[in-house]
Design a protein around this motif. Structure first.
Motif: not given
Length: 665
Positions: A47-49, A208-214, A237-243
């Motif tokens: 849940i992002v915002g 719960i986060t405000h960070d879109l990457k997270v 999710m791009p591989d750069s974020i997943r790994h």
């Protein structure tokens, strides 16, 4: 017990609204607007915002830390609107595990005990929860830091402890509120990888986060804006974020081995009872020991109060018993005296006779009786002489006056019948007439008013200087040789049963009045005087004890004050305990136990101190008699002080709302 299948809808929110204010004239502010959300068991949802979007409020409602103003919240098909506070606590305890941005660890507990908190409120045995806590921390790379306190650990280590705590009771639903917000990027990636692996292991993870990457690392992203859900999607999710580079395999903390065995555990059976007394007292002791200097200052009032009560009551009782002992030495406790008084008919003193002695002797409960006619006389022995009281009395005088012989014998009935010229010396008189201790006074002759009397005995010391410096002669001898009068002077008697003393005194008065035809005498009840003196001593000791008891009240107020401060300082800790499943009764018992521990510890120290002071006074010659009753009373008052003055702060702590407590400083 909550049992959740992997394919069922776990959480259903329908038209959820949340408003603040609207009371005391303040305008209502609606934070959440008609939220509809369903979360399935085993989902990894973010849940992002932005800040102020309402995501934290939504998280609090999802975790049952707060309640919506309106709408429906169903968990595993059950509407929680009708749940009591204890049922909500059970739900948090069995189904939820919280991971907070600020870690929210209890600073007075080490890593192992922080992790054990949810299991404590689930009623799990200490050995079982200790073993499980060690297992979880070991799997998360903290096996060598079980006894470390939060301030001794890094941010990443503290966050892993909070994750272990979330898993302690199974952690079927992990609610992670900005879990990477206070961490550096590398540690944050490790924590996120750990949450991902928990989700893959079957846990329902709500991030719960405000960070879109997270948020992109979740399997589902719900975006909230101004209290409304504006997007609900499955991210690519791009591989750069997943790994991310450097963390795919190299992190020992976030590697798969770190979560080996961390699977969905069956919900732990709830004991259905509040935290046990033993656990509450153990926790209270740990908390108080951390702040031991402040605890010691709080103890002082209780210590001084208890010690004062014990010492003053012991001294009061010792003085009272010493008085009674001295009076008993003279026979005063059981003695009754009859003295002549003015004849109300003729206005003259009629005197008492030997006939009156025999009249009184017949009264029930009269154990021993003698005539008693004291007069001043001059004693001479060789070159020694002095004036003192000559006590003319009878053969039962030893019993009536409670006398003991040092040497020789006392006046006998034969001495009275024969009007023998014999005398018994007080110990002081013996020293004054025969200062040479090598001379045995027995058999020696002394002069009384110029007449010779043979010494037949010496009395033991009575402790009264006037009594010790007298002599006793047979009444008949004194009446015939010294006074020239058969006047009995007075009647001295000893009663047998003190319980019948009052009836005996009445009987004496009635018998004499009947025999003499007038009440021209007075009966003096020495035992009543003794009891009055004893009661006065007791009242004085009680007054002193009440004054000392004021110290206990002052100490109790100190306990209440320090506990109220403790509640204020530990508001967040209260919120943490509530979030991990503590009932209101658990919180109340926790703080009440701390107050009682302070009072009992102070009572125990005061007890030892009071006995120590009493022992010193005894060495200094002060009469001290310790009373078990007084000790129990003082200790009981200390316990009552903790209960009475600790109840209000404990109640205040228990009535805090979880979400408000967590937000406290």
């Amino acid at each position: 017990m909550w049992s959740i299948g992997m394919t069922t809808v776990l959480i259903e929110l329908a038209n959820i609204r949340k408003s603040y204010g609207g009371q005391d004239g303040t305008p209502a502010v609606e934070v959440l607007h008609s939220i509809d959300l369903s979360i399935g068991a085993g989902e990894f949802i973010a849940i992002v915002g932005a800040s102020g979007s309402g995501k934290s409020t939504l998280m609090h409602i999802l975790g049952c830390l707060d309640q919506p103003s309106s709408g429906s919240y169903r968990f595993a098909g059950k509407d929680i609107a009708a749940f009591s506070a204890d049922q909500l606590a059970q739900l948090r305890r069995e189904a939820f595990g919280f991971v907070f941005q600020g870690y929210h660890l209890i600073p007075t507990l080490d890593a192992s005990h922080n992790v054990q908190v949810p299991a404590v409120y689930a009623g799990v045995d200490a050995s079982v929860r200790s073993e499980r806590s060690a297992s979880l921390l070991t799997r998360l790379g903290l096996g060598e830091r079980l006894d470390y306190f939060p301030k001794q650990l890094s941010g990443g280590q503290q966050q892993r402890i909070s994750i272990a705590r979330a898993l302690m009771n199974g952690g079927q639903v992990i609610l992670a509120d900005e879990p990477t917000g206070a961490l550096d990027s590398a540690t944050g990636m490790e924590v996120m990888k750990l949450l991902s692996e928990l989700a893959e292991a079957g846990h329902t993870v709500i991030l719960i986060t405000h960070d879109l990457k997270v948020a992109a690392q979740a399997k589902r992203v719900v975006r909230i804006h101004d209290g409304r859900i504006v997007e609900d999607r499955i991210p690519v999710m791009p591989d750069s974020i997943r790994h991310p580079e450097g963390t795919s395999h190299g992190s020992a903390v976030a590697s798969s081995s770190a979560v080996t065995g961390l699977r969905v555990q069956p919900a732990m059976t709830d004991s259905g009872h509040a935290i046990g007394l033993a656990e509450a007292f153990a926790s209270a002791w740990r908390t108080l020991w951390v702040s031991r200097f402040r605890t010691l200052l709080t103890l002082l009032g209780i210590v001084i109060g208890v010690a004062s009560v014990i010492v003053l009551m012991a001294v009061g009782k010792g003085s009272s018993e010493a008085t009674l002992s001295n009076l008993a030495a003279f026979g005063s406790v059981h003695r009754v005296q009859v003295w002549p008084d003015t004849d109300p008919n003729h206005g003259q003193n009629a005197g008492l006779s030997l006939v009156d002695v025999e009249t009184v002797r017949e009264v029930a409960n009269v154990q021993a009786i003698v005539p008693f006619n004291p007069q001043q006389g001059l004693l001479v022995a060789g070159e020694q002489s002095f004036s003192t009281w000559i006590l003319a009395t009878g053969s039962e005088g030893m019993e009536v006056f409670n006398l003991r012989m040092q040497s020789g014998s006392y006046i006998t009935r034969e001495d009275e019948e024969q009007m023998a010229a014999v005398v018994v010396l007080g110990i002081g008189t013996r020293g004054r007439l025969f200062p040479d201790e090598s001379i045995n006074p027995l058999g020696q002759y002394i002069q009384i008013n110029g007449l010779p009397f043979r010494v037949i005995g010496v009395l033991q010391e009575t402790g009264d200087d006037e009594e010790d410096n007298t002599v006793m002669v047979p009444f008949a001898s004194a009446a015939h040789r010294l006074w020239g009068s058969q006047d009995a002077g007075a009647v001295q008697l000893r009663v047998g049963d003190l319980a019948q003393l009052d009836q005996t005194v009445i009987g004496i008065g009635n018998a004499l009045e009947l025999a003499r035809g007038a009440r021209d005498f007075r009966v003096f009840n020495d035992a009543v005087r003794v009891r009055a003196q004893n009661e006065a001593s007791r009242q004085q000791a009680l007054l002193l004890s009440l004054i000392a008891g004021i110290s206990l009240i002052v100490g109790g107020i100190g306990v209440m004050n320090i506990m109220l401060m403790s509640v204020k300082e530990r508001t967040r800790e209260i919120g943490i305990r509530m979030a991990t499943g503590a009932r209101q009764s658990d919180i109340q018992r926790q703080f009440l136990s701390e107050a009682v521990v302070v009072s009992l510890t102070g009572g125990a120290i005061g007890l030892v101190l009071g006995m120590g002071i009493g022992a010193v006074l005894m060495l200094l010659g002060v009469p001290v008699v310790f009373s078990v009753r007084a000790m129990l009373l003082a200790f009981g008052c200390a316990l009552a002080t903790g209960l009475v003055f600790g109840w209000m702060p404990a109640r205040a702590a228990a009535r805090l709302r979880p979400v408000a407590a967590l937000a406290g400083e």
